[in-house]
Design an enzyme around this catalytic site. Structure first.
Site, mmCIF file in Angstrom:
data_model
loop_
_atom_site.group_PDB
_atom_site.id
_atom_site.type_symbol
_atom_site.label_atom_id
_atom_site.label_comp_id
_atom_site.label_asym_id
_atom_site.label_seq_id
_atom_site.Cartn_x
_atom_site.Cartn_y
_atom_site.Cartn_z
ATOM 1 N N GLN A 186 0.840 -1.198 0.000
ATOM 2 C CA GLN A 186 0.000 0.000 0.000
ATOM 3 C C GLN A 186 0.875 1.248 0.000
ATOM 4 O O GLN A 186 1.554 1.529 0.993
ATOM 5 C CB GLN A 186 -0.876 -0.034 1.258
ATOM 6 C CG GLN A 186 -1.858 1.105 1.376
ATOM 7 C CD GLN A 186 -2.536 1.102 2.731
ATOM 8 O OE1 GLN A 186 -1.956 0.682 3.736
ATOM 9 N NE2 GLN A 186 -3.757 1.568 2.794
ATOM 10 N N GLU B 158 -9.420 -1.540 5.771
ATOM 11 C CA GLU B 158 -8.231 -1.690 6.627
ATOM 12 C C GLU B 158 -8.658 -1.729 8.098
ATOM 13 O O GLU B 158 -8.211 -2.577 8.865
ATOM 14 C CB GLU B 158 -7.253 -0.530 6.375
ATOM 15 C CG GLU B 158 -5.989 -0.630 7.224
ATOM 16 C CD GLU B 158 -4.924 0.388 6.844
ATOM 17 O OE1 GLU B 158 -5.113 1.121 5.852
ATOM 18 O OE2 GLU B 158 -3.900 0.454 7.542
ATOM 19 N N SER C 249 1.235 6.388 2.551
ATOM 20 C CA SER C 249 1.940 7.339 3.418
ATOM 21 C C SER C 249 3.170 7.929 2.740
ATOM 22 O O SER C 249 3.870 7.253 1.989
ATOM 23 C CB SER C 249 2.406 6.649 4.702
ATOM 24 O OG SER C 249 1.318 6.076 5.350
ATOM 25 N N SER D 182 4.837 -1.403 4.075
ATOM 26 C CA SER D 182 5.046 -2.785 4.533
ATOM 27 C C SER D 182 5.151 -3.704 3.323
ATOM 28 O O SER D 182 4.357 -3.587 2.382
ATOM 29 C CB SER D 182 3.880 -3.249 5.403
ATOM 30 O OG SER D 182 3.663 -2.342 6.449
HETATM 31 C C1 LIG Z 1 4.236 -0.940 11.377
HETATM 32 C C2 LIG Z 1 3.729 0.081 10.383
HETATM 33 C C3 LIG Z 1 3.352 -0.320 9.121
HETATM 34 C C4 LIG Z 1 2.876 0.614 8.192
HETATM 35 N N1 LIG Z 1 2.549 0.175 6.944
HETATM 36 C C5 LIG Z 1 2.148 1.071 6.009
HETATM 37 C C6 LIG Z 1 1.898 0.665 4.660
HETATM 38 O O1 LIG Z 1 2.025 -0.509 4.320
HETATM 39 N N2 LIG Z 1 1.519 1.581 3.754
HETATM 40 C C7 LIG Z 1 1.351 2.898 4.078
HETATM 41 O O2 LIG Z 1 0.972 3.672 3.204
HETATM 42 N N3 LIG Z 1 1.625 3.338 5.344
HETATM 43 C C8 LIG Z 1 2.020 2.453 6.308
HETATM 44 N N4 LIG Z 1 2.303 2.875 7.590
HETATM 45 C C9 LIG Z 1 2.245 4.300 7.872
HETATM 46 C C10 LIG Z 1 1.143 4.719 8.815
HETATM 47 O O3 LIG Z 1 -0.107 4.684 8.161
HETATM 48 C C11 LIG Z 1 1.510 6.123 9.307
HETATM 49 O O4 LIG Z 1 2.698 5.980 10.075
HETATM 50 C C12 LIG Z 1 0.419 6.724 10.151
HETATM 51 O O5 LIG Z 1 -0.666 7.099 9.323
HETATM 52 C C13 LIG Z 1 0.906 7.951 10.935
HETATM 53 O O6 LIG Z 1 1.466 8.895 10.074
HETATM 54 P P1 LIG Z 1 2.926 9.510 10.312
HETATM 55 O O7 LIG Z 1 3.877 8.393 10.635
HETATM 56 O O8 LIG Z 1 3.214 10.394 9.133
HETATM 57 O O9 LIG Z 1 2.818 10.398 11.623
HETATM 58 P P2 LIG Z 1 2.291 11.889 11.730
HETATM 59 O O10 LIG Z 1 0.956 12.001 11.107
HETATM 60 O O11 LIG Z 1 3.373 12.813 11.288
HETATM 61 O O12 LIG Z 1 2.117 12.013 13.292
HETATM 62 C C14 LIG Z 1 3.213 12.199 14.204
HETATM 63 C C15 LIG Z 1 2.626 12.299 15.600
HETATM 64 O O13 LIG Z 1 1.728 13.421 15.673
HETATM 65 C C16 LIG Z 1 0.436 12.992 16.085
HETATM 66 N N5 LIG Z 1 -0.597 13.747 15.382
HETATM 67 C C17 LIG Z 1 -0.659 13.975 14.020
HETATM 68 N N6 LIG Z 1 -1.781 14.676 13.723
HETATM 69 C C18 LIG Z 1 -2.429 14.880 14.906
HETATM 70 C C19 LIG Z 1 -3.643 15.530 15.276
HETATM 71 N N7 LIG Z 1 -4.411 16.098 14.362
HETATM 72 N N8 LIG Z 1 -3.984 15.542 16.594
HETATM 73 C C20 LIG Z 1 -3.212 14.951 17.545
HETATM 74 N N9 LIG Z 1 -2.036 14.317 17.257
HETATM 75 C C21 LIG Z 1 -1.670 14.287 15.972
HETATM 76 C C22 LIG Z 1 0.369 11.518 15.716
HETATM 77 O O14 LIG Z 1 -0.546 10.819 16.527
HETATM 78 C C23 LIG Z 1 1.798 11.065 15.981
HETATM 79 O O15 LIG Z 1 2.006 10.794 17.338
HETATM 80 C C24 LIG Z 1 2.776 1.976 8.539
HETATM 81 C C25 LIG Z 1 3.168 2.389 9.823
HETATM 82 C C26 LIG Z 1 3.641 1.457 10.738
HETATM 83 C C27 LIG Z 1 4.065 1.940 12.084
#
Ligand SMILES: Cc1cc2nc3c(=O)[nH]c(=O)nc-3n(C[C@H](O)[C@H](O)[C@H](O)COP(=O)(O)OP(=O)(O)OC[C@H]3O[C@@H](n4cnc5c(N)ncnc54)[C@H](O)[C@@H]3O)c2cc1C
Length: 390
Positions: free
Chosen positions: A125, A242, A128, A160
């Site tokens: 997928q 999902e 992100s 992933s």
């Molecule tokens: C094990 C794992 C597998 C994954 N697999 C995939 C995959 O296969 N494909 C894919 O596309 N993505 C994947 N992801 C990505 C995942 O969907 C994103 O990590 C997730 O959506 C969070 O986005 P970010 O990491 O950009 O964090 P950010 O959105 O930058 O957030 C950083 C921090 O700020 C907080 N935050 C952000 N916005 C707000 C708000 N409005 N209010 C309060 N707090 C907030 C968040 O909770 C977090 O603590 C995976 C992630 C993990 C950990």
């Protein structure tokens, strides 16, 4: 609400249990490395397909069994109980496939769906990006017209299984102006020049997710899913599937807790006495057991809603908020029972012990994937407590 299996579900459970009991022991242990695990898993997926257990809840016309989501959940529960292989097809069978069933063209369905169920194709997928995770609509990867198809430029992250996937579901910007309306949903063949997959090394040495650099990758004209510029709507269905996959999938806290109890039963404290006699340990186990029961009942509520054709509402956020720390705490408790040996490199230690350290680390990732803990809290604050929108 009656939380017991209905008669036909109980019969299904019995059949599945008997089948798994004869099939799983033949498989032997799962290889550690993802690439090797895929080759070990493919024949298993084929067996599931032949036995009618692949795509359980998919409609029959697309190769599924048309079973209820409750039976699908029973199946995964029994898989967990039997120690069956992890689902490597969760993106394909869990949410890319159902999205194609809902939004794909007839040709896309014919070309892709069966191969997902047989395990011939794995999917990943590409949603992100470094600047677009929780705020997915901020994505900047761009698709521009290139003859009949599209040329893709951009970077994705946390993908992933990208290193073993044949296809990806991809979100890319095809228009200017409004954030949501300028996004399209594509199927991207992963094995081509212009797709550079760079594994991200995890704390325990494995690399199960990746950065993916898209530099002139090509999407053929017939692999747009839904309308041009209508990708947000398609992506929302995918994210719904999902969430349902997370809610009905294999986070079997019952089994984890049973294993923790067995661990405590055999352990002795620093004073040489059985650990199970320690009042603190007993109370902690009782507390975890109570929370595990609540978690399972919430899961059943979500399944019942899905079974009746409804979409899970805030309870899906509650379930995720509740399950993630519970799994973390069960694993942390198990590690404290094992003591210092539980901190050893998994490759150097007894697999039954190594499992706890792996799960403890994985649980941290689960608190982020599929909508972080903070985002779930925001959803509950807005939809249940009626707070102003974030
Ligand atoms: C094990 C794992 C597998 C994954 N697999 C995939 C995959 O296969 N494909 C894919 O596309 N993505 C994947 N992801 C990505 C995942 O969907 C994103 O990590 C997730 O959506 C969070 O986005 P970010 O990491 O950009 O964090 P950010 O959105 O930058 O957030 C950083 C921090 O700020 C907080 N935050 C952000 N916005 C707000 C708000 N409005 N209010 C309060 N707090 C907030 C968040 O909770 C977090 O603590 C995976 C992630 C993990 C950990």
């Amino acid at each position: 609400m009656d939380f017991r299996d209905a008669a036909e579900d109980a019969a299904f459970r019995e059949t599945v249990r008997a089948w798994l009991e004869s099939e799983v022991p033949r498989l032997g242990p799962a290889p550690d490395k993802l690439e090797e695990r895929v080759e070990w898993w493919r024949p298993w997926q084929r067996r599931l397909y032949e036995a009618g257990y692949a795509g359980l809840a998919w409609p029959r016309e697309y190769g599924g069994r048309g079973a209820s989501v409750l039976q699908q959940a029973i199946f995964y529960e029994e898989c967990d109980r039997a120690g069956a292989p992890d689902r490597l097809d969760v993106i394909g069978a869990g949410f890319a496939g159902p999205t194609l069933i809902e939004h794909g063209t007839a040709a896309q369905k014919t070309r892709f769906l069966d191969r997902i169920l047989t395990g011939e194709d794995l999917w990943c997928q590409l949603f992100s990006e470094p600047g677009a995770g929780s705020d997915l609509a901020a994505l900047t990867t761009r698709a521009t017209r290139d003859g009949e198809g599209w040329r893709i430029e951009g970077q994705k992250v946390w993908t992933s299984a990208a290193q073993v996937a044949e296809y990806a579901i991809l979100l890319a910007r095809t228009g200017e102006g409004e954030r949501h309306r300028g996004i399209s949903f594509f199927i991207l063949p992963m094995r081509q020049p212009g797709v550079d997959v760079r594994p991200l090394r995890q704390m325990l040495g494995g690399a199960e997710f990746n950065e993916v650099f898209l530099d002139g990758a090509h999407v053929p004209g017939d692999l747009l899913v839904g309308q041009l510029g209508g990708g947000w709507k398609v992506a929302m269905s995918t994210l719904g599937y999902e969430r349902a996959a997370i809610a009905t999938g294999r986070v079997n806290t019952l089994r984890l807790l049973d294993e923790l109890i067995a661990l405590v039963r055999d352990a002795r404290g620093a004073d040489g006495l059985p650990l199970g006699r320690d009042a603190f340990v007993r109370q902690r186990l009782a507390e975890l057991y109570t929370r595990m029961t609540l978690q399972r009942l919430t899961g059943k509520r979500i399944l019942s809603t899905l079974a009746e054709g409804g979409a899970p509402g805030p309870e899906a956020s509650t379930a995720k908020l509740f399950t993630t720390p519970l799994v973390e705490e069960i694993c942390d408790f198990a590690l404290s029972v094992i003591g210092i040996e539980g901190q050893e490199e998994p490759a150097d230690t007894d697999p039954a012990r190594a499992k706890w350290l792996r799960l403890a680390y994985q649980a941290r990732g689960t608190s982020i994937a599929g909508g972080t803990t903070f985002i779930q809290r925001n959803i509950l604050a807005e939809r249940v407590l009626g707070m102003p929108r974030d």
